[in-house]
Write an enzyme that holds these catalytic residues in place. Structure first.
Site, PDB file in Angstrom:
ATOM      1  N   CYS A  12      36.052 124.155  34.872  1.00 56.59           N
ATOM      2  CA  CYS A  12      37.275 124.302  34.075  1.00 56.59           C
ATOM      3  C   CYS A  12      36.957 125.275  32.929  1.00 56.59           C
ATOM      4  O   CYS A  12      35.788 125.644  32.729  1.00 56.59           O
ATOM      5  CB  CYS A  12      37.679 122.945  33.510  1.00 56.59           C
ATOM      6  SG  CYS A  12      36.412 122.269  32.426  1.00 56.59           S
ATOM      7  N   GLU A 131      31.986 111.927  26.007  1.00 58.51           N
ATOM      8  CA  GLU A 131      33.212 112.410  25.336  1.00 58.51           C
ATOM      9  C   GLU A 131      33.892 111.256  24.592  1.00 58.51           C
ATOM     10  O   GLU A 131      34.336 111.406  23.446  1.00 58.51           O
ATOM     11  CB  GLU A 131      34.174 113.012  26.367  1.00 58.51           C
ATOM     12  CG  GLU A 131      35.448 113.534  25.716  1.00 58.51           C
ATOM     13  CD  GLU A 131      36.503 113.963  26.730  1.00 58.51           C
ATOM     14  OE1 GLU A 131      36.145 114.520  27.793  1.00 58.51           O
ATOM     15  OE2 GLU A 131      37.691 113.732  26.466  1.00 58.51           O
ATOM     16  N   THR A 169      39.923 113.354  28.037  1.00 59.28           N
ATOM     17  CA  THR A 169      40.651 114.513  28.578  1.00 59.28           C
ATOM     18  C   THR A 169      40.773 114.511  30.106  1.00 59.28           C
ATOM     19  O   THR A 169      41.695 115.100  30.648  1.00 59.28           O
ATOM     20  CB  THR A 169      39.996 115.833  28.134  1.00 59.28           C
ATOM     21  OG1 THR A 169      38.626 115.806  28.514  1.00 59.28           O
ATOM     22  CG2 THR A 169      40.123 116.051  26.652  1.00 59.28           C
ATOM     23  N   CYS A 197      43.832 116.873  29.465  1.00 55.49           N
ATOM     24  CA  CYS A 197      43.983 118.324  29.345  1.00 55.49           C
ATOM     25  C   CYS A 197      44.781 118.895  30.516  1.00 55.49           C
ATOM     26  O   CYS A 197      44.874 118.291  31.576  1.00 55.49           O
ATOM     27  CB  CYS A 197      42.633 119.000  29.144  1.00 55.49           C
ATOM     28  SG  CYS A 197      41.887 119.644  30.599  1.00 55.49           S
TER      29      CYS A 197
HETATM   30  S1  SF4 Z   1      39.095 119.192  28.088  1.00 61.72           S
HETATM   31 FE1  SF4 Z   1      39.695 120.116  30.023  1.00 61.72          FE
HETATM   32  S2  SF4 Z   1      39.022 122.245  29.874  1.00 61.72           S
HETATM   33 FE2  SF4 Z   1      37.932 121.068  28.284  1.00 61.72          FE
HETATM   34  S3  SF4 Z   1      35.986 120.451  29.210  1.00 61.72           S
HETATM   35 FE3  SF4 Z   1      37.442 118.776  29.504  1.00 61.72          FE
HETATM   36  S4  SF4 Z   1      38.344 119.152  31.532  1.00 61.72           S
HETATM   37 FE4  SF4 Z   1      37.377 121.056  30.856  1.00 61.72          FE
END
Ligand code: SF4
Length: 286
Positions: A12, A131, A169, A197
């Protein structure tokens, strides 16, 4: 056999950006020694390349125990990290190469803002995932993590409490929506902050379509990659002949005899060269 490759398969934007930042690091001029906090992507071949460059992986505990001069530069991965890491880097005089995805930064900032406004932070995501831990740290710690239905049903909040619901995300959007709807029904002050996202959104919509249109689905990714596993789960709900593979070698164990069509997708941390190998193998070119 017709092979349809997902238009979103592979890195991504956030992972691509992080990988390019690390690949472009000039090791001759960067402050040494250079460490990366955890893994850049959940993919062994990418991580071997990083190691070959002279970048060593370090986990949080060891990083926080490090003293001045033991760490020259610390790289933050696309998943992001908490504010303590930046503070410690500053304390020991380490340079920071911050490859946190801008979309993850947005979620971290929302957690911080809503906590300051007195909200209880709820994160819909994988407990223990880097994350999620980072978002929690920006929100001051102590967020309620909802990873599955069981977590959801066992949640109990003060009826007067203000609740802000954020998503990791790469979260399954259907699950995120169901959590939001459930909490809104039970509590009066619930803010839903849809932070999955755009890339994740598009991938999930497309994989549902491909799973319904093809005889089988291959999801390429690492078994430690949350977003790859999510794609697999979504596809398998629609098409029981969905397979998870890490590389072209795994195709040998899958019986696709007589199959007319196969869809191929890949997680956000799967490098292009692995996707190419899998497609070539399926087409019988390897
Ligand atoms: S937020 Fe979306 S673009 Fe950013 S690292 Fe995660 S999956 Fe990838």
């Amino acid at each position: 056999m017709k092979i349809t490759l997902s238009q979103y398969a592979g890195f991504c934007d956030g992972v691509k950006r992080a990988y390019e930042m690390v690949a472009a690091l000039d090791m001759e001029h960067v402050k040494r020694p250079v460490f990366i906090l955890g893994t850049l992507v959940h993919n062994p071949s990418v991580n071997e390349k990083i190691e070959a460059k002279g970048i060593e992986k370090i986990e949080g505990e060891k990083f926080f125990a490090a003293r001045s001069s033991e760490i020259g530069t610390i790289i933050i991965t696309a998943h992001g990290t908490g504010p303590d890491v930046y503070a410690h880097a500053e304390k020991i005089g380490a340079e920071v190469v911050d490859a946190t995805c801008p979309k993850v930064i947005k979620v971290q900032r929302l957690a911080k803002i809503y906590r300051k406004r007195g909200y209880r932070i709820v994160i819909v995501g994988d407990r223990g995932h880097k994350e999620v831990r980072g978002i929690d740290d920006w929100g001051g710690g102590g967020a309620v993590i909802i990873s599955d239905e069981n977590d959801l049903k066992s949640m109990k909040f003060d009826p007067e409490e203000k609740i802000a619901v954020l998503a990791q995300t790469t979260q399954n959007e259907d699950f995120f929506r169901s959590v939001g709807a459930y909490l809104k029904e039970k509590y009066s002050a619930v803010e839903i902050l849809a932070t999955t996202c755009h890339t994740t959104h598009e991938r999930q919509i497309e994989i549902r379509k491909l799973a319904g249109e093809n005889g089988a689905v291959l999801v390429i990714g690492s078994d430690t990659s949350a977003n790859s596993k999510r794609l697999f789960e979504i596809a398998r709900e629609i098409n029981p002949r969905t397979y998870f593979v890490e590389s072209a070698d795994d195709i040998k164990n899958i019986d696709l005899a007589g199959m007319e069509s196969v869809a191929v997708t890949a997680g956000a941390s799967t490098p292009e060269w692995i996707i190419e190998e899998v497609v070539k193998c399926l087409a019988g070119d390897i």
